[in-house]
Design a protein around this motif. Structure first.
Motif, PDB file in Angstrom:
ATOM      1  N   LYS A  64       0.809  -1.231   0.000  1.00 45.13           N
ATOM      2  CA  LYS A  64       0.000   0.000   0.000  1.00 45.13           C
ATOM      3  C   LYS A  64       0.841   1.280   0.000  1.00 45.13           C
ATOM      4  CE  LYS A  64      -4.007   2.007   2.288  1.00 45.13           C
ATOM      5  NZ  LYS A  64      -5.063   1.839   3.266  1.00 45.13           N
ATOM      6  N   ALA A  68       3.847   7.037   4.084  1.00 45.25           N
ATOM      7  CA  ALA A  68       2.746   8.031   4.040  1.00 45.25           C
ATOM      8  C   ALA A  68       3.100   9.288   4.811  1.00 45.25           C
ATOM      9  CB  ALA A  68       1.456   7.418   4.554  1.00 45.25           C
ATOM     10  N   LEU A 113       3.948  10.134   0.337  1.00 47.57           N
ATOM     11  CA  LEU A 113       3.344  11.413   0.722  1.00 47.57           C
ATOM     12  C   LEU A 113       4.229  12.130   1.735  1.00 47.57           C
ATOM     13  CD1 LEU A 113      -0.322  10.140   1.252  1.00 47.57           C
ATOM     14  CD2 LEU A 113       0.643  11.207  -0.793  1.00 47.57           C
ATOM     15  N   GLY A 114       4.230  13.439   1.684  1.00 42.37           N
ATOM     16  CA  GLY A 114       4.985  14.221   2.660  1.00 42.37           C
ATOM     17  C   GLY A 114       6.420  13.734   2.752  1.00 42.37           C
ATOM     18  N   PRO A 137       1.184  16.809   1.281  1.00 44.36           N
ATOM     19  CA  PRO A 137      -0.069  17.316   1.858  1.00 44.36           C
ATOM     20  C   PRO A 137       0.100  18.102   3.156  1.00 44.36           C
ATOM     21  CG  PRO A 137       0.187  14.980   2.341  1.00 44.36           C
ATOM     22  CD  PRO A 137       1.424  15.401   1.610  1.00 44.36           C
ATOM     23  N   LEU A 141      -2.194  20.041   7.104  1.00 42.47           N
ATOM     24  CA  LEU A 141      -1.943  19.886   8.545  1.00 42.47           C
ATOM     25  C   LEU A 141      -1.523  21.208   9.180  1.00 42.47           C
ATOM     26  CD1 LEU A 141       0.185  16.618   8.306  1.00 42.47           C
ATOM     27  CD2 LEU A 141      -2.144  16.745   9.170  1.00 42.47           C
ATOM     28  N   MET A 171      -2.795  15.147  -4.423  1.00 40.80           N
ATOM     29  CA  MET A 171      -2.115  13.876  -4.637  1.00 40.80           C
ATOM     30  C   MET A 171      -2.128  13.612  -6.140  1.00 40.80           C
ATOM     31  SD  MET A 171      -2.959  10.439  -2.558  1.00 40.80           S
ATOM     32  CE  MET A 171      -3.660  11.015  -1.048  1.00 40.80           C
TER      33      MET A 171
HETATM   34  N1  COA Z   1       1.465   9.387  10.358  1.00 40.16           N
HETATM   35  C1  COA Z   1       0.963   8.567  11.285  1.00 40.16           C
HETATM   36  N2  COA Z   1       0.074   7.605  11.016  1.00 40.16           N
HETATM   37  C2  COA Z   1      -0.320   7.481   9.736  1.00 40.16           C
HETATM   38  C3  COA Z   1       0.154   8.319   8.715  1.00 40.16           C
HETATM   39  C4  COA Z   1       1.088   9.298   9.067  1.00 40.16           C
HETATM   40  N3  COA Z   1       1.625  10.128   8.183  1.00 40.16           N
HETATM   41  N4  COA Z   1      -0.447   7.961   7.549  1.00 40.16           N
HETATM   42  C5  COA Z   1      -1.251   6.932   7.844  1.00 40.16           C
HETATM   43  N5  COA Z   1      -1.174   6.636   9.159  1.00 40.16           N
HETATM   44  C6  COA Z   1      -1.875   5.598   9.887  1.00 40.16           C
HETATM   45  C7  COA Z   1      -3.350   5.976  10.084  1.00 40.16           C
HETATM   46  O1  COA Z   1      -3.514   6.854  11.192  1.00 40.16           O
HETATM   47  C8  COA Z   1      -3.948   4.607  10.311  1.00 40.16           C
HETATM   48  O2  COA Z   1      -3.641   4.189  11.618  1.00 40.16           O
HETATM   49  P1  COA Z   1      -4.810   3.476  12.514  1.00 40.16           P
HETATM   50  O3  COA Z   1      -5.107   2.201  11.768  1.00 40.16           O
HETATM   51  O4  COA Z   1      -4.130   3.255  13.822  1.00 40.16           O
HETATM   52  O5  COA Z   1      -5.961   4.450  12.535  1.00 40.16           O
HETATM   53  C9  COA Z   1      -3.127   3.705   9.373  1.00 40.16           C
HETATM   54  O6  COA Z   1      -1.902   4.403   9.144  1.00 40.16           O
HETATM   55  C10 COA Z   1      -3.810   3.457   8.043  1.00 40.16           C
HETATM   56  O7  COA Z   1      -4.097   4.722   7.446  1.00 40.16           O
HETATM   57  P2  COA Z   1      -5.567   5.164   6.967  1.00 40.16           P
HETATM   58  O8  COA Z   1      -5.623   6.661   6.984  1.00 40.16           O
HETATM   59  O9  COA Z   1      -6.610   4.445   7.770  1.00 40.16           O
HETATM   60  O10 COA Z   1      -5.549   4.595   5.475  1.00 40.16           O
HETATM   61  P3  COA Z   1      -6.432   5.127   4.254  1.00 40.16           P
HETATM   62  O11 COA Z   1      -6.277   4.087   3.189  1.00 40.16           O
HETATM   63  O12 COA Z   1      -7.817   5.505   4.691  1.00 40.16           O
HETATM   64  O13 COA Z   1      -5.715   6.475   3.758  1.00 40.16           O
HETATM   65  C11 COA Z   1      -3.825   7.901   3.250  1.00 40.16           C
HETATM   66  C12 COA Z   1      -4.401   6.450   3.250  1.00 40.16           C
HETATM   67  C13 COA Z   1      -2.368   7.783   2.855  1.00 40.16           C
HETATM   68  C14 COA Z   1      -4.578   8.755   2.226  1.00 40.16           C
HETATM   69  C15 COA Z   1      -3.984   8.516   4.666  1.00 40.16           C
HETATM   70  O14 COA Z   1      -3.455   7.604   5.601  1.00 40.16           O
HETATM   71  C16 COA Z   1      -3.289   9.845   4.851  1.00 40.16           C
HETATM   72  O15 COA Z   1      -3.765  10.873   4.387  1.00 40.16           O
HETATM   73  N6  COA Z   1      -2.132   9.840   5.584  1.00 40.16           N
HETATM   74  C17 COA Z   1      -1.445  11.036   5.961  1.00 40.16           C
HETATM   75  C18 COA Z   1      -0.695  11.614   4.803  1.00 40.16           C
HETATM   76  C19 COA Z   1      -0.006  12.884   5.231  1.00 40.16           C
HETATM   77  O16 COA Z   1      -0.620  13.899   5.551  1.00 40.16           O
HETATM   78  N7  COA Z   1       1.338  12.845   5.230  1.00 40.16           N
HETATM   79  C20 COA Z   1       2.143  13.987   5.528  1.00 40.16           C
HETATM   80  C21 COA Z   1       2.543  14.000   6.944  1.00 40.16           C
HETATM   81  S1  COA Z   1       3.588  15.395   7.280  1.00 40.16           S
END
Ligand code: COA
Length: 263
Positions: A64, A68, A113-114, A137, A141, A171
């Motif tokens: 996946k 992220a 991402l990020g 992204p 935040l 994205m």
């Molecule tokens: N930091 C911490 N935890 C993260 C994470 C991050 N950057 N990205 C994903 N996770 C965690 C989620 O909190 C979730 O944890 P949980 O199961 O304990 O709730 C797990 O990983 C799965 O992610 P989830 O968001 O449920 O998957 P999704 O398929 O719905 O979405 C993304 C995938 C990538 C779109 C989404 O996770 C996301 O937007 N992540 C953050 C991206 C981001 O802003 N990155 C920049 C950080 S500076």
């Protein structure tokens, strides 16, 4: 050959002169907490002078995500000082990759991402799967990229495109990333590592000193922009004192849209 070292958040292996680093936090989509950054940095530095290693592949565990981003749950409560330290560690890790005397390829197996995209951009070459997604992204935040994303993205795809990418937080898919020059190759998922190995096997036949020199010379061109890195570290750290940062990270963790007020 230097003996394999055990790390907390990554898996490493050396095979046929290639050093493999796999980020091992699949349940958190390989989000980069500070330990992961430190582990990656130490792993990369450990092969700088290992003559048995002629190239590096960095990937994420699972199908996946490559990574992220920075670990939002970890940094959500950071203050300005901790935010600045986090950015400094990210910069140090990605600089260790960029300055590695052996070719480093990012095998992007999913979301980058990020900090994940920043990690991929610090590698010398990027290969991705068809379903890979790229983005910075951070603005969602209430912060900016903190691991040299503002610097390397503009270098890779040009200032205008970088600014749009960084300000919209959009994205993009693999095909768009390829058109922008963000990735070198797109391959089917089952050929990702093979494609990276193929590139490294070709480079392996060249003189290692010439390869190290190519990397140093190309990097030297961008060194004059080094000030931008310090600006980014300071800007990033300062966000950790803002209300919008607290709202942005809280909203992500509570799985709701953020309501930014501009302070
Ligand atoms: N930091 C911490 N935890 C993260 C994470 C991050 N950057 N990205 C994903 N996770 C965690 C989620 O909190 C979730 O944890 P949980 O199961 O304990 O709730 C797990 O990983 C799965 O992610 P989830 O968001 O449920 O998957 P999704 O398929 O719905 O979405 C993304 C995938 C990538 C779109 C989404 O996770 C996301 O937007 N992540 C953050 C991206 C981001 O802003 N990155 C920049 C950080 S500076």
């Amino acid at each position: 050959m230097i003996a394999e070292i055990m790390y907390q958040t990554i898996l490493t292996e050396t095979k046929n002169q290639i050093f493999y680093i796999t980020i091992d936090r699949e349940d958190k989509l390989n989000a980069l907490n500070i330990q992961t950054l430190t582990d990656i940095k130490n792993a990369v530095l450990s092969i700088y002078h290992d003559h048995e290693v002629r190239g590096v592949i960095i990937t994420g565990r699972g199908t996946k995500a490559f990574a992220a981003g920075a670990d939002i749950a970890e940094f959500a409560n950071f203050n300005v000082e901790e935010g600045t330290r986090m950015s400094e560690e990210g910069h140090a890790t990605l600089r260790a990759i960029d300055n590695c005397p052996k070719p480093v390829i990012a095998a992007v197996n999913g979301f980058a991402l990020g900090g994940g995209n920043e990690l991929a951009m610090s590698c010398h070459i990027r290969v991705c799967v068809e379903k890979a997604r790229f983005g910075q992204p951070e603005v969602n935040l209430g912060i900016t990229p903190g691991y040299a994303g503002t610097q390397r993205l503009a270098q890779l795809i040009g200032k205008g495109r970088a600014l749009e990418f960084l300000m919209t937080g959009d994205m993009i898919d693999a095909q768009t990333a390829y058109q922008l020059g963000l990735v070198n190759h797109i391959v089917p998922a089952d050929q990702l590592i093979t494609k990276c190995e193929e590139i490294l096997n070709k480079i392996k036949n060249k003189a290692p000193m010439a390869i190290a020199s190519v990397i140093r010379c190309v990097n030297a061109y961008y060194e004059k922009r080094a000030d931008g890195n310090n600006v980014e570290i300071n800007e990033f750290g300062n966000f950790f004192g803002s209300e919008d940062f607290i709202e942005g990270t809280k909203a992500f963790l509570e799985k709701r849209p953020a309501n930014f007020r501009g302070n």
